[in-house]
Design a protein around this motif. Structure first.
Motif, PDB file in Angstrom:
ATOM      1  N   THR A  58      16.995  74.618 -76.062  1.00  0.00           N
ATOM      2  CA  THR A  58      17.549  76.111 -76.308  1.00  0.00           C
ATOM      3  C   THR A  58      18.527  77.167 -76.572  1.00  0.00           C
ATOM      4  OG1 THR A  58      18.058  75.766 -74.477  1.00  0.00           O
ATOM      5  CG2 THR A  58      16.417  76.418 -73.608  1.00  0.00           C
ATOM      6  N   ALA A  59      18.666  75.696 -77.715  1.00  0.00           N
ATOM      7  CA  ALA A  59      19.917  75.509 -78.497  1.00  0.00           C
ATOM      8  C   ALA A  59      20.653  76.786 -79.334  1.00  0.00           C
ATOM      9  CB  ALA A  59      20.384  74.485 -78.955  1.00  0.00           C
ATOM     10  N   VAL A  60      21.074  77.352 -79.701  1.00  0.00           N
ATOM     11  CA  VAL A  60      21.775  78.891 -80.519  1.00  0.00           C
ATOM     12  C   VAL A  60      21.380  78.161 -81.923  1.00  0.00           C
ATOM     13  CG1 VAL A  60      22.907  80.589 -80.951  1.00  0.00           C
ATOM     14  CG2 VAL A  60      22.449  80.072 -78.865  1.00  0.00           C
ATOM     15  N   PRO A  61      20.362  78.341 -82.922  1.00  0.00           N
ATOM     16  CA  PRO A  61      20.547  78.084 -84.415  1.00  0.00           C
ATOM     17  C   PRO A  61      22.287  78.598 -84.541  1.00  0.00           C
ATOM     18  CG  PRO A  61      19.518  79.749 -83.898  1.00  0.00           C
ATOM     19  CD  PRO A  61      19.722  79.245 -82.644  1.00  0.00           C
TER      20      PRO A  61
ATOM     21  N   ALA B 202      12.238  92.253 -87.029  1.00  0.00           N
ATOM     22  CA  ALA B 202      12.986  91.171 -86.379  1.00  0.00           C
ATOM     23  C   ALA B 202      13.925  92.206 -85.871  1.00  0.00           C
ATOM     24  CB  ALA B 202      13.443  91.309 -87.940  1.00  0.00           C
ATOM     25  N   GLY B 203      14.217  93.306 -85.506  1.00  0.00           N
ATOM     26  CA  GLY B 203      15.431  93.639 -84.637  1.00  0.00           C
ATOM     27  C   GLY B 203      14.652  94.148 -83.284  1.00  0.00           C
ATOM     28  N   ARG B 204      13.359  93.698 -83.358  1.00  0.00           N
ATOM     29  CA  ARG B 204      13.290  93.623 -81.329  1.00  0.00           C
ATOM     30  C   ARG B 204      12.734  91.967 -80.961  1.00  0.00           C
ATOM     31  NH1 ARG B 204      10.135  98.199 -80.249  1.00  0.00           N
ATOM     32  NH2 ARG B 204       9.745  99.461 -81.686  1.00  0.00           N
ATOM     33  N   THR B 205      13.441  90.803 -81.788  1.00  0.00           N
ATOM     34  CA  THR B 205      12.708  89.777 -81.743  1.00  0.00           C
ATOM     35  C   THR B 205      14.513  88.807 -82.020  1.00  0.00           C
ATOM     36  OG1 THR B 205      11.960  89.083 -84.014  1.00  0.00           O
ATOM     37  CG2 THR B 205      10.378  89.597 -81.991  1.00  0.00           C
ATOM     38  N   ASP B 206      15.351  89.699 -83.293  1.00  0.00           N
ATOM     39  CA  ASP B 206      16.467  88.196 -83.422  1.00  0.00           C
ATOM     40  C   ASP B 206      17.449  88.484 -82.514  1.00  0.00           C
ATOM     41  OD1 ASP B 206      18.349  87.526 -84.298  1.00  0.00           O
ATOM     42  OD2 ASP B 206      18.638  88.707 -86.452  1.00  0.00           O
ATOM     43  N   THR B 207      17.670  86.959 -81.687  1.00  0.00           N
ATOM     44  CA  THR B 207      17.703  86.906 -80.573  1.00  0.00           C
ATOM     45  C   THR B 207      19.816  86.265 -81.048  1.00  0.00           C
ATOM     46  OG1 THR B 207      17.157  84.724 -80.239  1.00  0.00           O
ATOM     47  CG2 THR B 207      16.243  86.951 -78.773  1.00  0.00           C
ATOM     48  N   PHE B 208      19.887  86.083 -82.169  1.00  0.00           N
ATOM     49  CA  PHE B 208      21.256  85.398 -82.287  1.00  0.00           C
ATOM     50  C   PHE B 208      22.171  86.556 -81.692  1.00  0.00           C
ATOM     51  CE2 PHE B 208      24.259  84.084 -86.060  1.00  0.00           C
ATOM     52  CZ  PHE B 208      23.983  82.981 -85.529  1.00  0.00           C
ATOM     53  N   PRO B 209      23.266  85.727 -81.777  1.00  0.00           N
ATOM     54  CA  PRO B 209      24.304  86.492 -80.960  1.00  0.00           C
ATOM     55  C   PRO B 209      25.294  87.012 -81.646  1.00  0.00           C
ATOM     56  CG  PRO B 209      24.717  83.855 -80.717  1.00  0.00           C
ATOM     57  CD  PRO B 209      23.535  84.158 -81.555  1.00  0.00           C
ATOM     58  N   THR B 210      24.313  87.284 -83.135  1.00  0.00           N
ATOM     59  CA  THR B 210      26.217  88.498 -84.035  1.00  0.00           C
ATOM     60  C   THR B 210      24.544  89.875 -84.237  1.00  0.00           C
ATOM     61  OG1 THR B 210      25.863  87.276 -86.132  1.00  0.00           O
ATOM     62  CG2 THR B 210      28.061  87.349 -84.343  1.00  0.00           C
ATOM     63  N   ALA B 211      23.585  89.377 -83.469  1.00  0.00           N
ATOM     64  CA  ALA B 211      22.805  90.329 -84.412  1.00  0.00           C
ATOM     65  C   ALA B 211      22.141  91.819 -83.596  1.00  0.00           C
ATOM     66  CB  ALA B 211      20.828  89.702 -84.236  1.00  0.00           C
ATOM     67  N   GLY B 212      22.895  91.620 -82.684  1.00  0.00           N
ATOM     68  CA  GLY B 212      22.948  93.419 -82.130  1.00  0.00           C
ATOM     69  C   GLY B 212      24.863  93.811 -83.204  1.00  0.00           C
ATOM     70  N   ASP B 213      25.209  93.790 -83.172  1.00  0.00           N
ATOM     71  CA  ASP B 213      26.525  93.748 -84.148  1.00  0.00           C
ATOM     72  C   ASP B 213      26.007  94.393 -85.004  1.00  0.00           C
ATOM     73  OD1 ASP B 213      28.069  93.422 -82.205  1.00  0.00           O
ATOM     74  OD2 ASP B 213      28.630  91.712 -82.563  1.00  0.00           O
TER      75      ASP B 213
ATOM     76  N   CYS C 106      23.086  98.896 -74.511  1.00  0.00           N
ATOM     77  CA  CYS C 106      22.366  98.740 -73.178  1.00  0.00           C
ATOM     78  C   CYS C 106      20.861  98.389 -73.763  1.00  0.00           C
ATOM     79  CB  CYS C 106      22.833 100.237 -72.601  1.00  0.00           C
ATOM     80  SG  CYS C 106      21.255 100.208 -71.350  1.00  0.00           S
ATOM     81  N   HIS C 107      20.438  99.062 -75.214  1.00  0.00           N
ATOM     82  CA  HIS C 107      18.719  99.623 -74.985  1.00  0.00           C
ATOM     83  C   HIS C 107      18.881  97.877 -75.909  1.00  0.00           C
ATOM     84  CE1 HIS C 107      18.686 103.529 -74.377  1.00  0.00           C
ATOM     85  NE2 HIS C 107      17.667 103.410 -74.934  1.00  0.00           N
ATOM     86  N   TRP C 108      19.540  97.412 -77.020  1.00  0.00           N
ATOM     87  CA  TRP C 108      19.912  96.220 -77.569  1.00  0.00           C
ATOM     88  C   TRP C 108      19.435  94.970 -76.455  1.00  0.00           C
ATOM     89  CZ3 TRP C 108      18.788  94.533 -82.476  1.00  0.00           C
ATOM     90  CH2 TRP C 108      19.320  93.094 -82.749  1.00  0.00           C
ATOM     91  N   GLN C 109      20.971  95.582 -75.263  1.00  0.00           N
ATOM     92  CA  GLN C 109      20.429  94.289 -74.796  1.00  0.00           C
ATOM     93  C   GLN C 109      19.707  93.757 -73.298  1.00  0.00           C
ATOM     94  OE1 GLN C 109      22.386  90.610 -74.142  1.00  0.00           O
ATOM     95  NE2 GLN C 109      23.374  91.670 -76.413  1.00  0.00           N
ATOM     96  N   TYR C 110      18.789  95.691 -73.173  1.00  0.00           N
ATOM     97  CA  TYR C 110      17.552  95.237 -72.222  1.00  0.00           C
ATOM     98  C   TYR C 110      16.958  95.853 -72.152  1.00  0.00           C
ATOM     99  CZ  TYR C 110      21.966  93.827 -68.935  1.00  0.00           C
ATOM    100  OH  TYR C 110      22.812  93.449 -68.825  1.00  0.00           O
TER     101      TYR C 110
END
Length: 180
Positions: free
Chosen positions: A69-72, A104-115, A139-143
């Motif tokens: 589960t490590a962040v790439p 990609a926007g629906r699945t990207d979980t990289f910490p800076t992807a939301g920004d 809120c939409h990005w996170q939840y």
């Protein structure tokens, strides 16, 4: 009091899931009947593994094994757009910005992807750059993308009050009341 808080937060999470899955345009899907889905084969089921941190590994200079589960270190979707397009509409409540994420926007979980996704929104709709709109997007990005991953668009409204991120989440991404 402690039990009440747990119940309240559990109900809040449940309410959030219910509202976010129905928020925006009406969409219908067939109900899932418990027991109608095939069981997950044992080979496909995720397994938890503790990272290797033996004294021999660390004293020899070798790095411990990364956990599954490590962040790439690098965003694996960095070369792909996260937002397909945006569209302003006028509704009975006022203006509304529809944000259409890519796969990609629906699945990207990289910490800076939301920004990065928010910057793509602003490149397409510069007048969305307000604190309240950012809080709705976050809120939409996170939840919302987790609760309703196939929702066609995320709807952001500039007429909603800017109440801060926590209050926006508490209002299920729609501070100031539901859509009419």
């Amino acid at each position: 009091m402690r039990q009440r808080r747990k119940l309240s937060s559990g109900l809040s999470a449940f309410a959030l899931a219910l509202v976010l899955t129905g928020c925006g345009a009406a969409q219908e899907s067939a109900p899932v009947v418990v027991g109608s889905l095939p069981p997950v084969p044992p080979a496909a089921a995720p397994t938890a593994q503790a990272p290797v941190t033996s004294a021999a590994a660390t004293s020899s200079g070798a790095q411990p094994a990364a956990s599954p589960t490590a962040v790439p270190a690098v965003d694996p979707l960095a070369d792909q757009p996260l937002i397909d397009h945006t569209e302003w509409t006028d509704d009975t409540d006022g203006r509304r910005l529809h944000v259409y994420p890519t796969q990609a926007g629906r699945t990207d979980t990289f910490p800076t992807a939301g920004d990065r996704a928010w910057q793509e929104v602003l490149a397409d709709a510069p007048d969305a750059d307000t604190p309240g709109m950012y809080d709705q997007f976050k809120c939409h990005w996170q939840y919302a993308r987790v609760v309703a991953p196939d929702k066609v668009s995320w709807n952001l409204e500039p007429w909603r009050p800017a109440v801060g991120y926590d209050a926006t989440v508490a209002a299920l991404c729609n501070p100031g009341g539901p859509d009419r």
